[in-house]
Design an enzyme around this catalytic site. Sequence first.
Site, mmCIF file in Angstrom:
data_model
loop_
_atom_site.group_PDB
_atom_site.id
_atom_site.type_symbol
_atom_site.label_atom_id
_atom_site.label_comp_id
_atom_site.label_asym_id
_atom_site.label_seq_id
_atom_site.Cartn_x
_atom_site.Cartn_y
_atom_site.Cartn_z
ATOM 1 N N LYS A 27 0.838 -1.198 0.000
ATOM 2 C CA LYS A 27 0.000 0.000 0.000
ATOM 3 C C LYS A 27 0.874 1.249 0.000
ATOM 4 C CE LYS A 27 -3.807 -0.683 2.405
ATOM 5 N NZ LYS A 27 -4.411 -0.954 3.724
ATOM 6 N N ARG A 97 -3.305 3.119 8.550
ATOM 7 C CA ARG A 97 -3.623 1.945 7.728
ATOM 8 C C ARG A 97 -2.490 0.931 7.722
ATOM 9 N NH1 ARG A 97 -4.770 4.444 1.920
ATOM 10 N NH2 ARG A 97 -6.073 2.572 1.730
ATOM 11 N N GLY A 106 -8.407 -8.118 4.769
ATOM 12 C CA GLY A 106 -9.190 -8.246 5.995
ATOM 13 C C GLY A 106 -8.417 -8.774 7.192
ATOM 14 N N MET A 108 -5.606 -7.391 8.700
ATOM 15 C CA MET A 108 -5.061 -6.418 9.634
ATOM 16 C C MET A 108 -5.927 -5.176 9.649
ATOM 17 S SD MET A 108 -1.075 -7.089 9.281
ATOM 18 C CE MET A 108 -1.228 -6.707 7.586
ATOM 19 N N ARG A 353 -3.370 -1.436 -6.660
ATOM 20 C CA ARG A 353 -2.539 -2.650 -6.675
ATOM 21 C C ARG A 353 -2.937 -3.470 -7.887
ATOM 22 N NH1 ARG A 353 -5.595 -4.697 -1.349
ATOM 23 N NH2 ARG A 353 -7.642 -4.887 -2.257
ATOM 24 N N HIS A 469 -3.952 -43.138 -5.592
ATOM 25 C CA HIS A 469 -4.038 -43.764 -6.913
ATOM 26 C C HIS A 469 -5.112 -43.074 -7.753
ATOM 27 C CE1 HIS A 469 -5.506 -46.804 -9.820
ATOM 28 N NE2 HIS A 469 -4.203 -47.071 -9.943
ATOM 29 N N ARG A 575 2.882 -46.508 -21.003
ATOM 30 C CA ARG A 575 2.967 -47.588 -20.008
ATOM 31 C C ARG A 575 2.239 -48.793 -20.558
ATOM 32 N NH1 ARG A 575 1.617 -42.831 -16.958
ATOM 33 N NH2 ARG A 575 2.920 -42.562 -15.108
ATOM 34 N N ARG A 631 7.551 -48.021 -22.793
ATOM 35 C CA ARG A 631 8.219 -48.689 -21.678
ATOM 36 C C ARG A 631 7.771 -50.136 -21.605
ATOM 37 N NH1 ARG A 631 7.035 -46.683 -15.700
ATOM 38 N NH2 ARG A 631 5.039 -47.713 -16.117
ATOM 39 N N GLU A 759 15.530 -44.093 -12.597
ATOM 40 C CA GLU A 759 14.553 -43.981 -11.508
ATOM 41 C C GLU A 759 15.058 -44.620 -10.227
ATOM 42 O OE1 GLU A 759 10.898 -45.946 -12.653
ATOM 43 O OE2 GLU A 759 11.982 -47.322 -13.949
ATOM 44 N N SER A 778 15.216 -41.355 -19.670
ATOM 45 C CA SER A 778 14.003 -40.640 -19.292
ATOM 46 C C SER A 778 13.939 -40.684 -17.768
ATOM 47 C CB SER A 778 12.791 -41.323 -19.913
ATOM 48 O OG SER A 778 11.623 -40.695 -19.459
ATOM 49 N N GLY A 780 12.446 -40.997 -14.545
ATOM 50 C CA GLY A 780 11.185 -41.428 -13.932
ATOM 51 C C GLY A 780 11.177 -40.902 -12.511
ATOM 52 N N THR A 781 10.808 -39.635 -12.385
ATOM 53 C CA THR A 781 11.002 -38.976 -11.092
ATOM 54 C C THR A 781 9.994 -39.404 -10.028
ATOM 55 O OG1 THR A 781 9.871 -37.095 -12.073
ATOM 56 C CG2 THR A 781 12.261 -36.958 -11.901
ATOM 57 N N ASN A 782 8.924 -40.106 -10.430
ATOM 58 C CA ASN A 782 8.040 -40.639 -9.379
ATOM 59 C C ASN A 782 8.797 -41.682 -8.555
ATOM 60 O OD1 ASN A 782 6.048 -39.111 -10.507
ATOM 61 N ND2 ASN A 782 4.971 -40.807 -11.481
ATOM 62 N N ASP A 783 9.347 -42.668 -9.265
ATOM 63 C CA ASP A 783 10.080 -43.707 -8.548
ATOM 64 C C ASP A 783 11.394 -43.170 -7.999
ATOM 65 O OD1 ASP A 783 8.611 -46.009 -8.280
ATOM 66 O OD2 ASP A 783 8.922 -46.613 -10.362
ATOM 67 N N CYS A 845 9.657 -37.992 -17.325
ATOM 68 C CA CYS A 845 8.319 -38.531 -17.553
ATOM 69 C C CYS A 845 7.552 -38.738 -16.266
ATOM 70 C CB CYS A 845 8.385 -39.827 -18.349
ATOM 71 S SG CYS A 845 9.226 -41.138 -17.456
ATOM 72 N N TYR A 865 13.403 -32.606 -23.349
ATOM 73 C CA TYR A 865 11.947 -32.490 -23.347
ATOM 74 C C TYR A 865 11.377 -32.837 -21.979
ATOM 75 C CZ TYR A 865 11.696 -37.584 -23.533
ATOM 76 O OH TYR A 865 11.817 -38.911 -23.228
HETATM 77 P P1 ADP Z 1 -7.966 -2.386 3.656
HETATM 78 O O1 ADP Z 1 -6.584 -2.820 3.406
HETATM 79 O O2 ADP Z 1 -8.736 -3.276 4.554
HETATM 80 O O3 ADP Z 1 -8.673 -2.004 2.387
HETATM 81 P P2 ADP Z 1 -7.449 0.395 4.012
HETATM 82 O O4 ADP Z 1 -6.282 0.853 4.789
HETATM 83 O O5 ADP Z 1 -7.298 0.415 2.543
HETATM 84 O O6 ADP Z 1 -7.833 -1.048 4.523
HETATM 85 O O7 ADP Z 1 -8.664 1.293 4.460
HETATM 86 C C1 ADP Z 1 -9.987 0.890 4.652
HETATM 87 C C2 ADP Z 1 -10.937 1.846 3.943
HETATM 88 O O8 ADP Z 1 -10.758 3.176 4.367
HETATM 89 C C3 ADP Z 1 -10.738 1.866 2.439
HETATM 90 O O9 ADP Z 1 -11.988 1.936 1.827
HETATM 91 C C4 ADP Z 1 -9.957 3.119 2.216
HETATM 92 O O10 ADP Z 1 -10.167 3.634 0.939
HETATM 93 C C5 ADP Z 1 -10.493 4.035 3.290
HETATM 94 N N1 ADP Z 1 -9.481 5.011 3.681
HETATM 95 C C6 ADP Z 1 -8.252 4.742 4.144
HETATM 96 N N2 ADP Z 1 -7.559 5.875 4.364
HETATM 97 C C7 ADP Z 1 -8.376 6.881 4.017
HETATM 98 C C8 ADP Z 1 -8.227 8.312 3.993
HETATM 99 N N3 ADP Z 1 -7.084 8.888 4.361
HETATM 100 N N4 ADP Z 1 -9.272 9.036 3.598
HETATM 101 C C9 ADP Z 1 -10.426 8.457 3.215
HETATM 102 N N5 ADP Z 1 -10.630 7.123 3.207
HETATM 103 C C10 ADP Z 1 -9.611 6.331 3.599
HETATM 104 MG MG MG Z 2 -7.795 -1.049 1.011
HETATM 105 MG MG MG Z 3 8.941 -46.425 -12.333
#
Ligand code: ADP
Ligand code: MG
Ligand code: MG
Length: 889
Positions: A27, A97, A106, A108, A353, A469, A575, A631, A759, A778, A780-783, A845, A865
Amino acid sequence: MKTVYTFGGDAPHDESRQKDKTVTGGKGANLAEMAGIGLPVPPGFTITTEECVRYLQEGADFSDQLRADVANALTHIEGAVGKRFGDAADPLLVSVRSGARVSMPGMMDTVLNLGLNDATVQGLAATSGDPRFAWDSYRRFIQMYSDVVLGLDHGLFEEALEIAKEDKGYFTDTELESEDLEALVGEYKSIVANELGNSFPQDVTEQLWGAIAAVFDSWDSERAKVYRRLNAIPGDWGTAVNVQAMVFGNMGNSSATGVAFTRDPSTGERSYYGEWLVNAQGEDVVAGIRTPQYLTKARREAAGAELPSMEEAMPKAYGELARVFDLLEAHYRDMQDIEFTVQQGKLWMLQTRSGKRTAKAALKMAVDMAGEGLISEEEAILRVDPMALDQLLHPTLDPDAPRDVLGEGLPASPGAASGKIVLDADTAELWANREEEVILVRVETSPEDIHGMHAAKGILTARGGMTSHAAVVARGMGRPCVSGASAVSINLAERTLRIGQRELKEGDVITLDGSTGKVMAGRVPTIEPELAGDFGTLIGWADKYRRMGVRTNAETPEDCRTARQFGAEGIGLCRTEHMFFDAGRISAVRAMILADDEAGRRAALERLLPEQRGDFAEIFRTMAGLPCTIRLLDPPLHEFMPTRDAEFADLADDLGVDIEHLKRRAAELHEFNPMLGHRGCRLGITFPEIYEMQARAIFEAAVAVTGEGGEPVVPEVMIPLVATKKELEILRALVVRTANTVFEEMGASVDYLTGTMIELPRAALMAGEIAEEARFFSFGTNDLTQTALGVSRDDAGRFLGSYVDQGIYERDPFVSLDIDGVGQLVEIAVERGRATRPDIKLGICGEHGGDPESIAFCEKVGLDYVSASPYRVPIARLAAAQAALKAKG
Ligand code: ADP
Ligand code: MG
Ligand code: MG
């Protein structure tokens, strides 16, 4: 080393450490990057992941350096925004953040509106001219801070909010008036005081450090640890902390917040995709408090939605957003996943991202972006995860179709299939011959079930893991398979089965989804894979950059055809024993095994010869001159042995001998450890007539098919499980003798190669000597994995999972080659084999031939190959191209 980096405003963004996700987190690095290219990013600063690691190591203590640097960086924000933190008249508010190197959705915490207290809320009300907004922000802040920093249950606050609404007869949060919210803040503060015995912190600096500590601490929360374990993320990375000036999407109807993708993440189409909410803050969009609206008019219309799109409601901000989308794609050269906020008509970027995408979308975007000139062909090839192709190569369940899930097992082999339940292999074959679609349901499968597995559309087992199997064979055949579905119990006597609470009987229709492990009642419609289009384009590009050949492991004409359709350039492993299990032949095979002497064996082999010749001829025709490695018989003979009394009786009848005699012979052949017993070339050494028959069948078929015109057949005869040069010398002489006899009899000849499988560790070490007798190796990496690790693949299920969990082996060594150990044996054999015979042909193989990481290793050691099961051929083609491109650097 800097502990803090500033971004936005007039902060410089040219330091490479600031753009390094390992230092500033995903971020933080991207916020700096966006600010650097002039996008509107609220100013802020990032505390490095290194500080988090230090803080956690030193027992939750901030360094003096960090305290000083944060104070300085805060001044940067104050200067850029023109407000002061804690200023009662006109306060600066910030968000705190989390942001690790990789996104951990979700896992942290984040706190918004930090810097509000009983005094600053008044200032915010006055400067914004909107008291409702100020009190709404304050009550949000108390709730979030109490949850994240003070550790109070957020349910307490939600309850208070509900009561406040009920008292007024309101349905939604937005109906609450300024006075209501002010009263609610009072309510919230007394909740905190009651729960903690302390009042809600009014000192903004204390608030800030409390939030920073909470984000650091959240790295070591239970849920974050579980997530890291599941996603193989190291525990010592730590998280960065981003402190950023707040912008407000909840400042009335010219404000909004939203999330968006620059292209459709599920189809890959080049059209903006996203959701937004008017007059809302941060997580309201994803939290599902209100129903979000569509971003574009086209999407809204397609969905038949009422509420206006952002394109319609805020054309100016939307236009700006669209411009930013294009800038971001051009800059990152990839699809972006974005968070934004509009404050009183002005757009602010809060996050970007690389967006997660489906396999289909990944493929389409890679091909499209190369077409647009955004990325090169090479980059397009490297963009697509070869394993993700697996999802695309099999029929999939129609996502819109309703389904009635009966139970669940392991997603052992991808693809979806429906059919009637059959409870044994013979029934499967019988019904399939009547043109019925069947699903074979077994407790677990064994080599005796092969014909039934082949006849079935899908396989379901109650026991067994991902390398059982059933799983391995099903993947090889491209049959969907759900294994280890422990809710399944089978009653063979009654021909019924139970899945969870439901009773079913043989003949009832079920559907398997081998990609998710789900088992459903009845028929669920499926969608066929699309091999042309983007898929064809990308794989075509991949072929241009690939050095290694890609062959297939196949033994039926049908599999050969599938593999060729997928672009296989030959057979790396045919086989022959699978042909022995065929219902029409097994009795001849058993007669051969149980014969008292050579004459008896020869008589039985006479019966098998035309059958094998026919098999090979069909394969040679299908492969049309492409190289075919065949084989000779490999498995322990007990695999073919009758087990049930009825089978012994049939066989005794067939052979005209006494059933007790047969059973005695069978007991004599019993082995304690068949995997290390009388198998592989040891069969050829002791019963040369078996290999002689097989060689004869191969050469007779090769000469005959070559005689039909078309490309000449060049068979590669492979002797399995060789440990010594002498074994190969003896058996090669046998093959050559047989070839000469056949050529003389038929008055025509073909070119052919003889070689061996490597193998056994001894064979790898002695490869220099063995190469004197072998034109090809060839691997035969399983065996080779079994014998090098001393782990039986069939029994590994009980402990290998724990081994991988505890990091003893990073991945299942039967799925991904143990490069450090087994890989060394391969390298040694390559080196020594080539030293003796520079033009020796080298291939792999084992199952590993379809695993991208193992394929990269094969490229590195210079194999000629790889060979993979038919449905893995495209994966191998792409992985081999990626390996070649990466090796080129
Ligand atoms: P997560 O990684 O769970 O998305 P974020 O750090 O991105 O957490 O933030 C959670 C929410 O808060 C997101 O929708 C983000 O856009 C919003 N947010 C974070 N910082 C700000 C800010 N400075 N102003 C307005 N909204 C923010
Ligand atoms: Mg976010
Ligand atoms: Mg074999």
